[in-house]
Design a protein around this motif. Structure first.
Motif, short mmCIF file in Angstrom:
data_model
loop_
_atom_site.label_atom_id
_atom_site.label_comp_id
_atom_site.label_asym_id
_atom_site.label_seq_id
_atom_site.Cartn_x
_atom_site.Cartn_y
_atom_site.Cartn_z
N GLU A 152 42.88 42.92 47.91
CA GLU A 152 43.80 43.15 46.80
C GLU A 152 43.84 41.95 45.85
OE1 GLU A 152 48.56 43.78 46.49
OE2 GLU A 152 47.52 44.87 48.08
N LEU A 153 43.88 40.74 46.41
CA LEU A 153 43.91 39.53 45.59
C LEU A 153 42.62 39.37 44.80
CD1 LEU A 153 45.17 36.85 44.71
CD2 LEU A 153 44.22 35.82 46.77
N ASP A 166 40.54 41.69 43.87
CA ASP A 166 40.51 42.72 42.83
C ASP A 166 41.37 42.32 41.63
OD1 ASP A 166 38.81 44.22 44.37
OD2 ASP A 166 40.37 45.62 45.06
N LYS A 167 42.55 41.78 41.89
CA LYS A 167 43.43 41.37 40.79
C LYS A 167 42.87 40.17 40.05
CE LYS A 167 47.71 43.33 42.33
NZ LYS A 167 49.14 43.17 42.50
N GLU A 191 40.13 40.86 37.43
CA GLU A 191 40.57 41.33 36.12
C GLU A 191 40.62 40.20 35.10
OE1 GLU A 191 44.33 43.23 36.58
OE2 GLU A 191 43.58 44.68 38.04
N GLU A 212 48.03 33.88 33.80
CA GLU A 212 48.24 35.09 34.59
C GLU A 212 47.55 34.98 35.94
OE1 GLU A 212 46.91 35.30 31.43
OE2 GLU A 212 48.69 35.98 30.35
N GLN A 213 46.37 34.42 35.95
CA GLN A 213 45.62 34.24 37.18
C GLN A 213 46.36 33.28 38.12
OE1 GLN A 213 41.66 32.79 36.51
NE2 GLN A 213 40.95 33.43 38.52
N VAL A 268 49.40 35.13 39.66
CA VAL A 268 48.99 36.06 40.71
C VAL A 268 48.71 35.29 41.99
CG1 VAL A 268 47.15 37.64 41.44
CG2 VAL A 268 48.16 37.87 39.17
N TYR A 287 50.79 35.52 45.75
CA TYR A 287 50.20 35.80 47.05
C TYR A 287 50.38 34.64 48.03
CZ TYR A 287 48.29 40.28 45.82
OH TYR A 287 48.16 41.60 45.48
#
Length: 106
Positions: free
Chosen positions: A48-49, A51-52, A55, A71-72, A75, A79
């Motif tokens: 999941e991490l 994949d995010k 982006e 943003e990175q 995220v 986590y």
């Protein structure tokens, strides 16, 4: 499963050994099941991490240019603040959310 809504402990706490071994009546078997579930959770969270973070990925050939993407970073910090996979697995085990079975011996 949504691991973000878990009530697992964020820090180390001491658990009652009898509560952990109660479903299997064997502490080693219980720990083995919890460890396997923690590996599953870790794989899910890692996928999941990644994949995010993909982006926000920028692909350059230049090593000199390094951009900070806010943003990175947010995220990644989110986590990092989640409970560890073993804590989530143990919480699921104690709440009866982990299905396990022992094959019949013939």
């Amino acid at each position: 499963m949504d691991y973000k809504e878990t009530k697992a402990a964020l820090s180390t706490i001491t658990y009652n050994k009898e509560a952990i071994e109660a479903p299997t009546e064997n502490i080693y078997e219980a720990i083995s099941i919890i460890a396997k579930r923690a590996n599953q959770i870790n794989s899910d969270l890692k996928k999941e991490l990644v994949d995010k973070l993909d982006e926000f990925a920028t692909y350059n050939d230049s090593l000199e240019e390094v951009f900070e993407n806010k943003e990175q970073i947010e995220v990644s910090k989110f986590y990092e603040r989640l409970p560890k996979p073993h804590a989530i697995a143990l919480d699921e085990w104690l709440n009866g959310k982990v299905y396990h079975r022992t094959p019949d011996v013939e």
